[in-house]
Write a protein that holds these residues in place. Structure first.
Motif, PDB file in Angstrom:
ATOM      1  N   ALA A 314       0.831  -1.198   0.000  1.00 55.74           N
ATOM      2  CA  ALA A 314       0.000   0.000   0.000  1.00 55.74           C
ATOM      3  C   ALA A 314       0.871   1.256   0.000  1.00 55.74           C
ATOM      4  O   ALA A 314       0.648   2.175  -0.795  1.00 55.74           O
ATOM      5  CB  ALA A 314      -0.934  -0.007   1.200  1.00 55.74           C
ATOM      6  N   PHE A 315       1.880   1.279   0.864  1.00 57.39           N
ATOM      7  CA  PHE A 315       2.783   2.442   0.898  1.00 57.39           C
ATOM      8  C   PHE A 315       3.496   2.595  -0.430  1.00 57.39           C
ATOM      9  O   PHE A 315       3.656   3.699  -0.949  1.00 57.39           O
ATOM     10  CB  PHE A 315       3.817   2.276   2.014  1.00 57.39           C
ATOM     11  N   GLY A 316       3.926   1.469  -0.989  1.00 57.79           N
ATOM     12  CA  GLY A 316       4.644   1.502  -2.256  1.00 57.79           C
ATOM     13  C   GLY A 316       3.803   2.065  -3.374  1.00 57.79           C
ATOM     14  O   GLY A 316       4.326   2.635  -4.321  1.00 57.79           O
ATOM     15  N   MET A 317       2.474   1.895  -3.263  1.00 59.59           N
ATOM     16  CA  MET A 317       1.579   2.457  -4.275  1.00 59.59           C
ATOM     17  C   MET A 317       1.298   3.927  -4.010  1.00 59.59           C
ATOM     18  O   MET A 317       0.552   4.549  -4.752  1.00 59.59           O
ATOM     19  CB  MET A 317       0.235   1.726  -4.286  1.00 59.59           C
ATOM     20  N   GLY A 318       1.867   4.450  -2.941  1.00 58.34           N
ATOM     21  CA  GLY A 318       1.634   5.851  -2.632  1.00 58.34           C
ATOM     22  C   GLY A 318       0.396   6.089  -1.798  1.00 58.34           C
ATOM     23  O   GLY A 318      -0.125   7.196  -1.768  1.00 58.34           O
ATOM     24  N   ALA A 319      -0.101   5.042  -1.130  1.00 56.15           N
ATOM     25  CA  ALA A 319      -1.236   5.238  -0.241  1.00 56.15           C
ATOM     26  C   ALA A 319      -0.772   6.022   0.986  1.00 56.15           C
ATOM     27  O   ALA A 319       0.356   5.834   1.458  1.00 56.15           O
ATOM     28  CB  ALA A 319      -1.822   3.901   0.179  1.00 56.15           C
ATOM     29  N   SER A 320      -1.636   6.907   1.482  1.00 51.36           N
ATOM     30  CA  SER A 320      -1.310   7.585   2.731  1.00 51.36           C
ATOM     31  C   SER A 320      -1.576   6.603   3.875  1.00 51.36           C
ATOM     32  O   SER A 320      -2.138   5.530   3.663  1.00 51.36           O
ATOM     33  CB  SER A 320      -2.181   8.819   2.906  1.00 51.36           C
ATOM     34  N   GLN A 323      -5.173   5.844   4.123  1.00 49.08           N
ATOM     35  CA  GLN A 323      -5.643   4.936   3.067  1.00 49.08           C
ATOM     36  C   GLN A 323      -5.152   3.516   3.322  1.00 49.08           C
ATOM     37  O   GLN A 323      -5.891   2.548   3.114  1.00 49.08           O
ATOM     38  CB  GLN A 323      -5.155   5.427   1.700  1.00 49.08           C
ATOM     39  N   MET A 324      -3.918   3.404   3.756  1.00 50.73           N
ATOM     40  CA  MET A 324      -3.365   2.084   4.043  1.00 50.73           C
ATOM     41  C   MET A 324      -4.217   1.384   5.103  1.00 50.73           C
ATOM     42  O   MET A 324      -4.571   0.216   4.955  1.00 50.73           O
ATOM     43  CB  MET A 324      -1.922   2.261   4.525  1.00 50.73           C
ATOM     44  N   HIS A 327      -8.200   1.142   3.671  1.00 47.06           N
ATOM     45  CA  HIS A 327      -8.426   0.305   2.494  1.00 47.06           C
ATOM     46  C   HIS A 327      -7.929  -1.119   2.680  1.00 47.06           C
ATOM     47  O   HIS A 327      -8.444  -2.035   2.058  1.00 47.06           O
ATOM     48  CB  HIS A 327      -7.717   0.889   1.265  1.00 47.06           C
TER      49      HIS A 327
END
Lengths: 426, 269
Positions: A314-320, A323-324, A327
């Motif tokens: 999730a972090f790698g996708m740029g989720a805050s 959001q992590m 979601h």
């Protein structure tokens, strides 16, 4: 030299065979201890359930007596039936079954029926006023002593002076049995009546509704707060002395004796904040305090068990962070959280001590209409019945425990179902 | 090096192929008291595959994770120096990490698709970054990303099935599709084949070579053969220091440094 070597190898082999045998023997012993422990545990459970079922089975049926009441216009006015003299209607009904009794005996024979028989007749007639002037046939619950006689709890071979019922009363009952007027149907009143002074009428409805409201309050308060606290501690809180202190305190809170929470509810919620006594809202808030640490602990464990690879993804996708958590982590942890919450609520359902302190063991004959009404809860109702002197309450206590156990089993079953159904495996 | 620095200061030459896509300058990383990376300066050339090699614990993954600030998630981690992406320091205060990670995507060692459908996995990035306005656009991105990752033909009939149900190699290609769905400039890969069998590895390596056309790729690998096969530039790390960097063919055939030679001939590591 060579010979000596061979010998030492042989003795080594013998020794190692002995060692192996001892190891197997130890394995076997451990297994036997385990099986014995499980047998004892299951045996105890079986004894408990067996006692409850044997003791409580009687309360699941109730003796009823079929009586045809002449609803004479003399006692019941058609223009105001509610104000009728229903006591006389009941007396007339029994006088038809036993025509040749003296006035004194007539007053006694009425006690075959429950004390509230007049209200049963009244409600039936009010529901169907056309019977005024003719007759109405009703199955009325028998009074407790006759119910006990019918169920064999009061025995005929007891000496008359030691018996709740004298020979005359038993004879009346036998007459009713001979005429086929006595039945023993399933006791729906146990579930659908509220509490009563009379065992034959006492039921669990008020307690079930009271427990429902208390658990509702408990859930609404402890679930969001618990998840919020757990998410903060697990995902956001820095690891320092303060969070460590909070953590220790949450774990300690889970071990505080429940009666202390009851005292807190009494002193703070009732005395200081002026919330009503015996109300499910107070019970629910107190139970929420007790359930909160459980929910925080299970939620944290559920969050911990979400694999770090999902967070990294999730972090790698740029989720805050938000959001992590919202979601990915929380949805994945939800089955674990729900399971733990249901088990926590099941625990709260069975909790008695704090409810006693806030007055949820009062004698209340109607179910609560909301969280602010006075009510009892299932465990406190069982406590009240266990304390009551009438014979009928003995079986009802066991039956009440069985009903409570049934609710607990259902809740735990739902928790297991959710776990099996929703939990993901990686 | 000098030429490159001049290039970055001249606005006219920005985005010319000469200018590196990313550049680390004197990057040091500390985990608490322990220093994991010492003054690493390394340029990542545009539309090339750069491989980072070295023995375990040499700092190559640490450097890779600095490039999209994944180290931020570790509380005790501290980074000094400068890492430039298109002439911006990514550790600058004004840089939004969320946007940075959309521009610098990452593929991890172990395939880690979200436990959601294949479609949702790929659609997640465009969705959270608001890259699409309609469902049709999103469908288009998902399809093209899966196609670029060489996975579309295998999964086109089951886009709604969970991504976790795919094989290891397919999962890793799904993760690549997910990473390129946000149209990143740079794609970081942290030992992407270490959990895969040789056939799946070959497929991914071929894919990396194709992706080079559109993306700049940095790959950490334990396998020197893999580095030799897929990369144009190789950097050798040892004990937290960048020992040697250069064209892959040069570095493997004619290493300048003794340690590099020892490592590639199997004497250390």
């Amino acid at each position: 030299m060579a010979l000596a070597d061979t010998n030492s190898v042989i003795t080594d082999r013998a020794a190692s065979a002995g060692l192996r045998r001892r190891r197997y023997a130890a394995d076997l012993r451990l297994r036997i201890y385990g099986i014995a422990a499980i047998t004892v545990a299951i045996g105890m459970l079986a004894v408990l359930l067996g006692t409850l079922i044997v003791g409580g089975a009687q309360a699941f049926v109730q003796t009823h007596i079929r009586v045809t009441f002449p609803v004479s216009a003399e006692w019941v006015k058609a223009d105001d039936p509610a104000a009728g003299n229903w006591r006389n209607v009941v007396r007339d009904g029994l006088a038809q079954v036993f025509p040749d009794l003296s006035a004194a005996e007539q007053r006694e024979v009425v006690k075959v029926l429950t004390n509230n028989a007049q209200f049963f007749v009244r409600d039936a007639v009010l529901a169907n006023p056309s019977v005024i002037g003719s007759t109405i046939t009703l199955d009325i619950p028998a009074a407790d002593p006759y119910d006990q006689l019918n169920k064999g709890v009061i025995t005929r071979d007891t000496a008359e002076e030691n018996r709740r019922l004298n020979d005359q009363e038993i004879q009346w009952f036998d007459t009713l049995v001979e005429r086929g007027l006595v039945s023993k149907p399933f006791n729906w009143g146990l579930i659908f009546n509220s509490n009563s002074r009379f065992p034959e009428l006492a039921g669990l409805k008020g307690a079930i509704v009271g427990s429902f409201y208390a658990l509702l309050v408990c859930f609404l308060v402890s679930f969001p707060i618990g998840i919020g606290a757990a998410v903060y501690l697990e995902e956001f809180a820095p690891k320092n002395r303060w969070t460590a202190l909070i953590e220790v305190n949450i774990n300690n809170l889970a071990a505080v004796p429940s009666i202390i929470f009851g005292l807190l509810g009494l002193a703070l919620l009732i005395q200081t904040f002026g919330l009503p006594r015996s109300a499910p809202i107070v019970g629910g808030l107190v139970l929420a305090l007790m359930t909160l640490p459980t929910i925080i602990i299970v939620t944290r464990n559920a969050l911990k068990s979400v694999p770090p690879s999902i967070r990294e993804a999730a972090f790698g996708m740029g989720a805050s962070k938000h959001q992590m958590i919202m979601h990915h982590v929380l949805p994945l942890a939800l089955p674990g959280i729900l399971t733990g919450t249901i088990i926590g609520l099941a625990h709260a359902l069975g909790e008695t001590a704090p409810l006693l302190l806030i007055g949820m063991n009062a004698f209340i004959t109607s179910e609560p209409g909301g969280v602010m009404d006075a009510a009892t809860a299932l465990p406190t109702q069982i406590y009240i019945w266990a304390d009551s002197p009438e014979r009928g309450f003995v079986a009802r206590t066991s039956a009440g425990i069985l009903v409570l156990l049934a609710f607990l089993i259902i809740m735990n079953g739902v928790a297991i179902f959710l776990r099996q159904r929703l939990e993901r495996r990686w | 090096m000098n030429v490159m620095q001049q290039a970055t200061t001249s606005p006219i030459e920005i985005r010319t192929p000469k200018m590196p896509a990313m550049e680390g300058r004197a990057v040091s990383v500390f985990y608490g008291q322990k220093q994991a990376l010492y003054d690493v300066s390394l340029a990542i050339e545009r539309n090339q595959v750069t491989s980072l090699i070295g023995p375990s614990g040499c700092g190559k993954s640490t450097f890779l994770r600095c490039l999209n600030r994944m180290n931020d998630t570790i509380d005790i981690c501290r980074v000094t120096g400068e890492i430039r992406l298109d002439d911006e320091d990514i550790y600058n205060r004004d840089i939004d990490v969320v946007e940075l990670r959309a521009r610098v995507g990452m593929v991890f060692q172990k395939p880690n698709p979200f436990p959601k459908s294949i479609y949702e996995n790929v659609a997640y990035g465009p969705r959270i970054h608001g890259l699409t306005r309609s469902k049709i656009e999103l469908d288009e991105i998902v399809t093209s990303s899966l196609r670029r990752a060489g996975l579309f033909d295998e999964v086109k009939d089951r886009l709604n099935e969970p991504g976790t149900g795919l094989s290891g190699g397919q999962q890793q290609r799904l993760c690549i599709a997910r990473a390129i769905a946000t149209r990143p400039e740079v794609l970081l890969m942290d030992e992407p084949c270490s959990a895969l069998d040789p056939i799946a590895t070959a497929v991914i390596e071929e894919l990396i070579d194709e992706l080079r056309e559109n993306f700049t790729i940095v790959i950490v690998t334990h396998s020197m053969q893999q580095a030799a096969r897929v990369s144009q530039k190789t950097a050798f790390f040892h004990l937290g220091k960048l020992i040697e960097e250069g064209h892959t063919s040069d570095l493997f055939t004619n290493p300048k440094n003794k340690q590099t030679q020892d490592y590639i001939t199997g004497r250390i590591g």
